[in-house]
Design an enzyme around this catalytic site. Structure first.
Site, PDB file in Angstrom:
ATOM      1  CE1 TYR A 140      26.241  47.582  48.363  1.00  0.00           C
ATOM      2  CE2 TYR A 140      27.228  49.742  48.951  1.00  0.00           C
ATOM      3  CZ  TYR A 140      26.718  48.671  48.059  1.00  0.00           C
ATOM      4  OH  TYR A 140      26.990  49.072  46.526  1.00  0.00           O
ATOM      5  CE1 TYR A 196      24.294  46.373  43.920  1.00  0.00           C
ATOM      6  CE2 TYR A 196      23.891  48.683  44.746  1.00  0.00           C
ATOM      7  CZ  TYR A 196      24.504  47.541  44.558  1.00  0.00           C
ATOM      8  OH  TYR A 196      26.002  47.370  44.780  1.00  0.00           O
ATOM      9  N   PRO A 200      28.688  39.058  42.989  1.00  0.00           N
ATOM     10  CG  PRO A 200      29.013  39.897  40.802  1.00  0.00           C
ATOM     11  CD  PRO A 200      28.872  38.560  41.468  1.00  0.00           C
ATOM     12  CE  LYS A 226      29.324  43.698  52.252  1.00  0.00           C
ATOM     13  NZ  LYS A 226      29.934  44.987  52.182  1.00  0.00           N
ATOM     14  CG  HIS A 228      29.053  56.725  45.647  1.00  0.00           C
ATOM     15  ND1 HIS A 228      28.164  56.055  44.707  1.00  0.00           N
ATOM     16  CD2 HIS A 228      29.934  57.197  45.135  1.00  0.00           C
ATOM     17  CE1 HIS A 228      28.654  56.302  43.688  1.00  0.00           C
ATOM     18  NE2 HIS A 228      29.661  57.112  43.639  1.00  0.00           N
TER      19      HIS A 228
HETATM   20  C1  LIG Z   1      32.886  41.368  37.448  1.00  0.00           C
HETATM   21  C2  LIG Z   1      33.376  41.442  38.928  1.00  0.00           C
HETATM   22  C3  LIG Z   1      32.916  42.504  39.488  1.00  0.00           C
HETATM   23  C4  LIG Z   1      33.317  42.467  40.837  1.00  0.00           C
HETATM   24  N1  LIG Z   1      32.864  43.689  41.810  1.00  0.00           N
HETATM   25  C5  LIG Z   1      33.161  43.690  42.940  1.00  0.00           C
HETATM   26  C6  LIG Z   1      32.910  44.829  43.748  1.00  0.00           C
HETATM   27  O1  LIG Z   1      32.168  45.740  43.304  1.00  0.00           O
HETATM   28  N2  LIG Z   1      33.264  44.950  44.979  1.00  0.00           N
HETATM   29  C7  LIG Z   1      34.236  43.584  45.630  1.00  0.00           C
HETATM   30  O2  LIG Z   1      34.428  43.897  47.023  1.00  0.00           O
HETATM   31  N3  LIG Z   1      34.541  42.792  44.691  1.00  0.00           N
HETATM   32  C8  LIG Z   1      34.206  42.843  43.667  1.00  0.00           C
HETATM   33  N4  LIG Z   1      34.602  41.442  42.636  1.00  0.00           N
HETATM   34  C9  LIG Z   1      35.512  40.569  43.307  1.00  0.00           C
HETATM   35  C10 LIG Z   1      36.622  40.969  43.321  1.00  0.00           C
HETATM   36  O3  LIG Z   1      37.388  41.383  42.051  1.00  0.00           O
HETATM   37  C11 LIG Z   1      37.600  39.822  43.824  1.00  0.00           C
HETATM   38  O4  LIG Z   1      37.131  39.360  45.260  1.00  0.00           O
HETATM   39  C12 LIG Z   1      39.321  40.352  44.198  1.00  0.00           C
HETATM   40  O5  LIG Z   1      39.680  40.496  43.001  1.00  0.00           O
HETATM   41  C13 LIG Z   1      39.948  39.141  45.132  1.00  0.00           C
HETATM   42  O6  LIG Z   1      41.184  39.730  45.218  1.00  0.00           O
HETATM   43  P1  LIG Z   1      42.338  38.316  45.296  1.00  0.00           P
HETATM   44  O7  LIG Z   1      43.802  39.155  45.513  1.00  0.00           O
HETATM   45  O8  LIG Z   1      41.934  37.433  46.286  1.00  0.00           O
HETATM   46  O9  LIG Z   1      42.196  37.576  44.093  1.00  0.00           O
HETATM   47  P2  LIG Z   1      42.689  37.941  42.335  1.00  0.00           P
HETATM   48  O10 LIG Z   1      42.232  39.556  42.434  1.00  0.00           O
HETATM   49  O11 LIG Z   1      41.750  36.898  41.751  1.00  0.00           O
HETATM   50  O12 LIG Z   1      44.009  37.978  42.145  1.00  0.00           O
HETATM   51  C14 LIG Z   1      44.871  36.612  42.342  1.00  0.00           C
HETATM   52  C15 LIG Z   1      45.970  36.682  41.433  1.00  0.00           C
HETATM   53  O13 LIG Z   1      46.690  35.406  41.559  1.00  0.00           O
HETATM   54  C16 LIG Z   1      47.403  35.138  40.222  1.00  0.00           C
HETATM   55  N5  LIG Z   1      47.526  33.628  40.321  1.00  0.00           N
HETATM   56  C17 LIG Z   1      46.554  32.718  39.888  1.00  0.00           C
HETATM   57  N6  LIG Z   1      47.127  31.541  39.697  1.00  0.00           N
HETATM   58  C18 LIG Z   1      48.616  31.815  40.106  1.00  0.00           C
HETATM   59  C19 LIG Z   1      49.632  30.807  39.980  1.00  0.00           C
HETATM   60  N7  LIG Z   1      49.587  29.653  39.783  1.00  0.00           N
HETATM   61  N8  LIG Z   1      50.761  31.187  40.366  1.00  0.00           N
HETATM   62  C20 LIG Z   1      50.910  32.717  40.434  1.00  0.00           C
HETATM   63  N9  LIG Z   1      50.028  33.526  40.476  1.00  0.00           N
HETATM   64  C21 LIG Z   1      48.798  32.962  40.056  1.00  0.00           C
HETATM   65  C22 LIG Z   1      46.147  35.709  39.288  1.00  0.00           C
HETATM   66  O14 LIG Z   1      46.758  36.019  38.071  1.00  0.00           O
HETATM   67  C23 LIG Z   1      45.800  37.134  39.878  1.00  0.00           C
HETATM   68  O15 LIG Z   1      46.656  38.050  39.487  1.00  0.00           O
HETATM   69  C24 LIG Z   1      34.301  41.418  41.399  1.00  0.00           C
HETATM   70  C25 LIG Z   1      34.678  40.457  40.547  1.00  0.00           C
HETATM   71  C26 LIG Z   1      34.070  40.546  39.330  1.00  0.00           C
HETATM   72  C27 LIG Z   1      34.792  39.079  38.302  1.00  0.00           C
END
Ligand SMILES: Cc1cc2nc3c(=O)[nH]c(=O)nc-3n(C[C@H](O)[C@H](O)[C@H](O)COP(=O)(O)OP(=O)(O)OC[C@H]3O[C@@H](n4cnc5c(N)ncnc54)[C@H](O)[C@@H]3O)c2cc1C
Length: 390
Positions: free
Chosen positions: A384, A200, A292, A296, A72
């Site tokens: 962005y 948006y 969201p 980011k 995009h």
């Molecule tokens: C509706 C929605 C829309 C979004 N849209 C965007 C977007 O457009 N762009 C963007 O950049 N971000 C977006 N985000 C945010 C993005 O999804 C998160 O920031 C991202 O998933 C973070 O990655 P992470 O690996 O840090 O954590 P997570 O993806 O949360 O992964 C953490 C993992 O740790 C595991 N875990 C938890 N506790 C334990 C434990 N005690 N022992 C072992 N494992 C454990 C969980 O099961 C999970 O699989 C969005 C989020 C939501 C909810």
């Protein structure tokens, strides 16, 4: 059991870190609470910055993203019945890719499995020990057996509900938080795209976002009460709300289709400092959450991982600890930048029931400004696409 780096959480942060370390000859083990199918099917983020695309390509997991993701070059801001375009590429030379987070996870898991990487799915009772010593460990239960994983470093990539953050003593931590009094109602729809680019929309009824997943599946959101229930929203009521908020005076309309998923998410900004203590380091949602609106969250998780990978490589290849020592400070510079941008965009685009009519009218003035001033549009576009100096 022993490894060099013990990673808690198989989200984007944990899996990418494990794979980038593997490519530099550093061993790791990933422990994940949920099953493989579950993490590969949870619908979340979809907007990838250039830096995230580069990191995935560098890790050798960018092929499907390149062929199936949609590049995009801009997005639209809708307000007062108008639609105005922010030309990301024209203003910054960069673009973003729309490619769903669960597809990124499928690619990362496949790469780890192909490389004989060790991931334990469905673990429970995860706890962290000895982070102030040189021999930290992670205890966990897997298939009814208790294990202890000894490692040089523990990396908490376990998201906002994980155990890692609480392992940093409360006296050393400072948490910053803003909970918003609204949430997002999200739907997945079988329909052709409403527009080639994301829209948006700011409306007196509330915010809406029209986003895309593919030529046949679209993702749409609208502002709602975070305590509302999915059952309260019939398909007809959802479409009426989206039409009211997004359709333009020029006659552009949201394209309807079969809704096959509905969910409600709350919104908050959160930063936990410090992101490290002894041999424990936090990355991604384990340390910070953004609303969201600015897309980011996933991108920040990938940024943390890039900083941490460089620091761990410097330790293992050159016995240097300076980058590890500076990790939290380095990562937090970008986290606060993205946090400010996400907060600003959230405040500009949502109906603010806690704001005065004067402040609500300022939203329109601000939208007029970012869509007519090249300098203001450039600042928005740079944030962005993630092309900001930190
Ligand atoms: C509706 C929605 C829309 C979004 N849209 C965007 C977007 O457009 N762009 C963007 O950049 N971000 C977006 N985000 C945010 C993005 O999804 C998160 O920031 C991202 O998933 C973070 O990655 P992470 O690996 O840090 O954590 P997570 O993806 O949360 O992964 C953490 C993992 O740790 C595991 N875990 C938890 N506790 C334990 C434990 N005690 N022992 C072992 N494992 C454990 C969980 O099961 C999970 O699989 C969005 C989020 C939501 C909810």
């Amino acid at each position: 059991m022993r490894t060099q780096v013990g990673i808690i959480g198989a989200g984007p942060a944990g899996l990418l870190l494990s794979h980038l370390l593997h490519l530099r000859g550093i061993d790791s083990v990933v422990l994940e609470l949920r099953g493989r199918e579950q993490i590969e099917s949870t619908i979340r983020a979809g907007v990838l910055e250039q830096g995230t695309m580069d990191a995935l390509a560098e890790a050798g997991v960018g092929d499907r993203m390149k062929t199936e993701g949609a590049l995009h070059h801009g997005f639209e801001l809708a307000f007062e019945g108008k639609r105005r375009r922010i030309d990301l590429t024209g203003l910054t030379g960069k673009s973003i890719t729309v490619y769903a987070q669960h597809e990124v996870l499928k690619d990362l898991v496949a790469a780890r499995v192909a490389a004989d990487g060790k991931i334990f799915f469905n673990v429970s009772n995860t706890s962290i020990h000895g982070i102030e010593s040189d021999t930290p460990s992670i205890r966990f239960t897997h298939e009814d057996e208790e294990h202890e994983l000894y490692c040089d470093y523990v990396i908490g990539c376990d998201g906002s509900q994980g155990v890692s953050r609480a392992s940093i003593p409360a006296a050393l931590r400072r948490d910053y938080e803003r909970v918003f009094p609204f949430g997002w109602f999200g739907i997945l729809v079988e329909a052709p795209p409403t527009s080639d680019e994301l829209i948006y929309a700011r409306h007196d009824r509330g915010f809406a976002l029209v986003s895309t997943r593919s030529q046949t599946v679209q993702r749409m959101y609208f502002q709602c009460d975070p305590k509302d229930r999915v059952e309260n929203w019939t398909d007809d009521r959802i479409w009426a709300e989206l039409h009211a908020r997004v359709d333009s005076l020029e006659g552009h309309e949201v394209v309807e289709g079969r809704i096959f998923q509905k969910n409600i998410v709350g919104m908050r900004s959160f930063v936990s400092t410090t992101m490290q203590h002894g041999r424990l380091f936090l990355a991604g949602d384990a340390a910070h959450i953004v609303p969201p609106t600015g897309a980011k969250g996933l991108n920040l998780a990938v940024w943390d991982v890039r900083v941490l990978t460089a620091a761990l490589v410097a330790f293992y290849e050159e016995s240097r600890t300076d980058l590890l020592d500076a990790y939290s400070e380095t990562a937090l510079r970008r986290i606060w930048r993205a946090g400010q941008f996400s907060y600003w965009m959230t405040r500009m685009m949502h109906r603010l029931d806690d704001a005065s009519p004067f402040e609500q009218r300022l939203q329109i003035a601000e939208l007029e400004h970012v869509t007519t001033s090249r300098a203001a549009a450039t600042a928005m576009a740079e944030n962005y696409v993630g092309a900001v100096a930190v």
